[in-house]
Write an enzyme that holds these catalytic residues in place. Structure first.
Site, PDB file in Angstrom:
ATOM      1  N   ARG A  39      30.908 -24.406 -11.139  1.00  0.00           N
ATOM      2  CA  ARG A  39      32.265 -24.597 -12.012  1.00  0.00           C
ATOM      3  C   ARG A  39      33.526 -23.925 -11.109  1.00  0.00           C
ATOM      4  O   ARG A  39      34.469 -24.255 -11.555  1.00  0.00           O
ATOM      5  CB  ARG A  39      32.094 -23.788 -13.227  1.00  0.00           C
ATOM      6  N   LYS A  99      12.763 -25.554 -16.389  1.00  0.00           N
ATOM      7  CA  LYS A  99      12.160 -24.966 -17.662  1.00  0.00           C
ATOM      8  C   LYS A  99      12.856 -24.132 -18.498  1.00  0.00           C
ATOM      9  O   LYS A  99      13.613 -23.327 -18.041  1.00  0.00           O
ATOM     10  CB  LYS A  99      10.472 -24.520 -17.415  1.00  0.00           C
TER      11      LYS A  99
HETATM   12  N1  LIG Z   1      10.957 -22.182 -12.263  1.00  0.00           N
HETATM   13  C1  LIG Z   1      11.327 -20.838 -12.119  1.00  0.00           C
HETATM   14  O1  LIG Z   1      10.680 -20.170 -11.191  1.00  0.00           O
HETATM   15  C2  LIG Z   1      12.590 -20.250 -12.802  1.00  0.00           C
HETATM   16  C3  LIG Z   1      12.748 -18.882 -12.513  1.00  0.00           C
HETATM   17  C4  LIG Z   1      14.037 -18.661 -13.256  1.00  0.00           C
HETATM   18  C5  LIG Z   1      14.747 -19.467 -14.063  1.00  0.00           C
HETATM   19  N2  LIG Z   1      14.518 -20.464 -14.075  1.00  0.00           N
HETATM   20  C6  LIG Z   1      15.175 -21.393 -15.157  1.00  0.00           C
HETATM   21  O2  LIG Z   1      16.357 -21.885 -14.174  1.00  0.00           O
HETATM   22  C7  LIG Z   1      17.427 -22.022 -15.107  1.00  0.00           C
HETATM   23  C8  LIG Z   1      18.672 -21.015 -14.461  1.00  0.00           C
HETATM   24  O3  LIG Z   1      18.029 -19.863 -14.352  1.00  0.00           O
HETATM   25  P1  LIG Z   1      18.780 -18.538 -13.539  1.00  0.00           P
HETATM   26  O4  LIG Z   1      18.072 -17.186 -13.760  1.00  0.00           O
HETATM   27  O5  LIG Z   1      18.721 -19.035 -12.054  1.00  0.00           O
HETATM   28  O6  LIG Z   1      20.251 -18.761 -13.952  1.00  0.00           O
HETATM   29  P2  LIG Z   1      21.584 -18.215 -13.435  1.00  0.00           P
HETATM   30  O7  LIG Z   1      21.420 -17.282 -12.198  1.00  0.00           O
HETATM   31  O8  LIG Z   1      22.360 -17.281 -14.464  1.00  0.00           O
HETATM   32  O9  LIG Z   1      22.377 -19.418 -13.058  1.00  0.00           O
HETATM   33  C9  LIG Z   1      22.862 -20.249 -14.025  1.00  0.00           C
HETATM   34  C10 LIG Z   1      23.999 -21.100 -13.511  1.00  0.00           C
HETATM   35  O10 LIG Z   1      24.457 -21.994 -14.390  1.00  0.00           O
HETATM   36  C11 LIG Z   1      25.959 -22.053 -14.212  1.00  0.00           C
HETATM   37  N3  LIG Z   1      26.449 -22.110 -15.387  1.00  0.00           N
HETATM   38  C12 LIG Z   1      27.102 -23.051 -16.079  1.00  0.00           C
HETATM   39  N4  LIG Z   1      27.728 -22.686 -17.186  1.00  0.00           N
HETATM   40  C13 LIG Z   1      27.273 -21.434 -17.597  1.00  0.00           C
HETATM   41  C14 LIG Z   1      27.457 -20.438 -18.485  1.00  0.00           C
HETATM   42  N5  LIG Z   1      28.065 -20.969 -19.649  1.00  0.00           N
HETATM   43  N6  LIG Z   1      27.094 -19.295 -18.419  1.00  0.00           N
HETATM   44  C15 LIG Z   1      26.357 -19.027 -17.171  1.00  0.00           C
HETATM   45  N7  LIG Z   1      26.081 -19.717 -16.087  1.00  0.00           N
HETATM   46  C16 LIG Z   1      26.490 -20.995 -16.184  1.00  0.00           C
HETATM   47  C17 LIG Z   1      26.383 -21.057 -13.068  1.00  0.00           C
HETATM   48  O11 LIG Z   1      26.525 -21.580 -11.907  1.00  0.00           O
HETATM   49  P3  LIG Z   1      28.099 -21.963 -11.397  1.00  0.00           P
HETATM   50  O12 LIG Z   1      29.018 -20.813 -11.922  1.00  0.00           O
HETATM   51  O13 LIG Z   1      27.872 -21.965  -9.994  1.00  0.00           O
HETATM   52  O14 LIG Z   1      28.486 -23.112 -11.919  1.00  0.00           O
HETATM   53  C18 LIG Z   1      25.335 -20.160 -13.188  1.00  0.00           C
HETATM   54  O15 LIG Z   1      25.192 -19.440 -11.672  1.00  0.00           O
HETATM   55  C19 LIG Z   1      17.017 -21.635 -16.400  1.00  0.00           C
HETATM   56  O16 LIG Z   1      16.656 -22.771 -17.300  1.00  0.00           O
HETATM   57  C20 LIG Z   1      15.996 -20.707 -16.532  1.00  0.00           C
HETATM   58  O17 LIG Z   1      14.927 -20.917 -17.452  1.00  0.00           O
HETATM   59  C21 LIG Z   1      13.297 -21.027 -13.716  1.00  0.00           C
END
Ligand SMILES: NC(=O)c1ccc[n+]([C@@H]2O[C@H](COP(=O)([O-])OP(=O)(O)OC[C@H]3O[C@@H](n4cnc5c(N)ncnc54)[C@H](OP(=O)(O)O)[C@@H]3O)[C@@H](O)[C@H]2O)c1
Length: 331
Positions: A39, A99
Site C-alpha cells: 500500500r 489460509k
Molecule cells: N501458511 C502459514 O504458515 C501462515 C503463517 C502466518 C500467516 N499466514 C496467513 O497469511 C496472511 C498474512 O499474515 P501475516 O501474519 O503475514 O500478516 P502481516 O504480517 O500483518 O501482513 C499483512 C500485510 O497485509 C497488508 N495489508 C493490507 N491491508 C491491511 C490492513 N488493513 N491491515 C494490516 N495489513 C494490511 C500489509 O502490507 P502492505 O502494507 O505492504 O500493503 C501487511 O504487511 C493471513 O491470511 C494469515 O492467516 C499463513
C-alpha cells in the site's frame, strides 16, 4: 504462459511472505518472484531491494495489471482475501492465497467461481499438507497400525504479544480459530478422510469480540471424534495425535516442522513407543513447486477451492456453537 518458470507477484510485504513463502518461490525450480506490491510505495521499494525482487509497486492494482506476472501469492489479512482473489482472477492471474481462504464458505465458492470463469488456478496455502510426513501418517492409519481410528486430537497455540496485530481485528477476520484452529480442523478432516456431521465449541472472547482461545469437537460418521484447542494467548504448542483401538500415532510440530528430519511416534501404551523418522523438507517449497507445476502443465491442483469451502463450513459451524454457549451445531 511463456517459458518453463512461473512468474510470481506477491501482494503486500506480509511477514509470512518475507519469512517463508517468498524465499520458497525464489528457491523453487519452476518459479521466480518478479514483483512485490505494498500500500506504500517506499515500503514496496525497500522490501524489493532487501529481498532481491526486481519490481516494486506502490499499489496492489498496479501489480495485478502487470502483464508479465502469471501468478499472484496473496498473504493479505483474511478479510481481504475474497476481494483480491477475485480481482486477480479477473485479471487472468493464477492465485495462491493464504489460509483461511476466506471468511466463510460462501466466499470460497464465489472465489472458486471467479477462478473457473477466468480459467485460472486457485489454491489455499495450507502448507503443512505438502510435507511428506502427513502422507506417511495417513498411510499408517490406513495400514491398520493403530487398529481402528477412533479419535483425532490436535492443538495449535501460540502467544501473540503485539496488540496491533491483524489477528486481534474482527474486521480483518481475526481470531484463534481463523488463524490456527483452521489447521486443526483441516488436519482432522484430512486424517479421518470425511466431513464432520456435527460440531461443538467453547471460546474465550476479547473485548473486541475475537476468540483468543477456542476448544472444539467434531463428530464424524461412525462416531469418529476429533477434538482440538487453539489459542493466541498460550505458549507455543502444535501437535496432532491419531488414536485408534490399538495405539496412537503422535505427530509433534505437526504444522511447522521446519526443514530438519522429523519423527512420527507410535505409542502402544505403558510407555511403549516406536519412532519412525521422515526426511526433512521445506513444506513451503513443495507447495509453491506443486502450484507452479499444475499451472505450467495445466494440471489440477491437489487441493481445490471446494475443499477450502468444506473447511470453512466446519469453522462457521464451530463459531455458531461457540457463540451459543457450546450448543451442538450441524455442519
Ligand atoms: N501458511 C502459514 O504458515 C501462515 C503463517 C502466518 C500467516 N499466514 C496467513 O497469511 C496472511 C498474512 O499474515 P501475516 O501474519 O503475514 O500478516 P502481516 O504480517 O500483518 O501482513 C499483512 C500485510 O497485509 C497488508 N495489508 C493490507 N491491508 C491491511 C490492513 N488493513 N491491515 C494490516 N495489513 C494490511 C500489509 O502490507 P502492505 O502494507 O505492504 O500493503 C501487511 O504487511 C493471513 O491470511 C494469515 O492467516 C499463513
Amino acid at each position: 504462459m511463456t517459458g518453463d518458470r512461473l512468474r510470481w507477484g506477491v501482494l503486500s510485504t506480509a511477514n509470512i511472505g518475507r519469512a517463508a513463502v517468498n524465499p520458497a518461490i525464489q528457491a523453487s525450480r519452476n518459479g521466480e518472484l518478479l514483483a512485490v506490491a505494498s500500500r506504500d510505495t517506499e515500503r514496496a521499494r525497500a522490501f524489493a531491494e532487501n529481498h532481491g525482487i526486481p519490481r516494486a509497486f506502490g499499489s496492489y492494482e498496479e501489480l495485478v495489471a502487470d502483464d508479465d506476472i502469471d501468478a499472484v501469492y496473496i498473504p493479505l489479512p483474511n478479510g481481504l482475501h475474497r476481494e483480491w482473489v477475485i480481482r486477480c482472477a479477473e485479471a487472468g492471474k493464477h492465485i495462491l492465497c493464504e489460509k483461511p481462504l476466506a471468511l466463510n464458505a460462501a466466499e470460497c465458492l464465489e472465489m472458486d467461481e471467479a477462478a473457473r470463469a477466468n480459467g485460472v488456478h486457485l489454491m489455499e496455502a495450507f502448507m503443512y499438507r505438502f510435507h511428506p510426513r502427513i502422507e506417511r501418517v495417513r498411510a499408517r492409519i490406513a495400514g491398520g497400525d493403530i487398529g481402528v481410528l477412533r479419535m483425532i486430537r490436535s492443538s495449535f497455540t501460540f502467544k501473540l504479544t503485539r496488540p496491533d496485530n491483524i489477528r486481534w481485528d474482527p474486521d480483518l477476520g481475526g481470531g484463534a480459530l481463523m488463524d490456527v484452529g483452521c489447521y486443526c480442523v483441516n488436519v482432522s478432516r484430512t486424517l479421518v478422510d470425511a466431513e464432520p456431521i456435527e460440531v461443538q465449541a467453547f471460546a474465550k472472547w476479547t473485548d473486541r469480540d475475537v476468540d483468543s482461545e477456542l476448544v472444539g469437537t467434531l463428530r464424524f460418521p461412525d462416531d469418529v471424534i476429533a477434538h482440538f484447542d487453539c489459542a493466541l494467548t498460550m505458549e507455543r504448542n502444535e501437535v496432532v495425535e491419531a488414536a485408534g483401538t490399538d495405539g496412537v500415532v503422535v505427530v509433534p510440530s505437526a504444522f511447522l516442522p521446519g526443514t530438519d528430519e522429523v519423527p512420527i511416534h507410535l505409542d502402544r501404551g505403558r510407555g511403549a513407543r516406536e519412532t519412525e523418522t521422515v526426511a526433512g523438507h521445506d513444506e513451503y517449497l513443495l507447495m509453491v513447486e506443486h502450484f507452479a507445476d499444475a499451472v505450467l502443465n495445466d494440471r489440477p491442483l491437489r487441493y481445490s477451492a471446494q475443499e477450502a469451502a468444506a473447511n470453512m463450513r466446519v469453522i462457521e459451524a464451530l463459531y455458531r456453537s461457540a457463540r451459543n454457549g457450546g450448543r451442538p451445531e450441524s455442519v
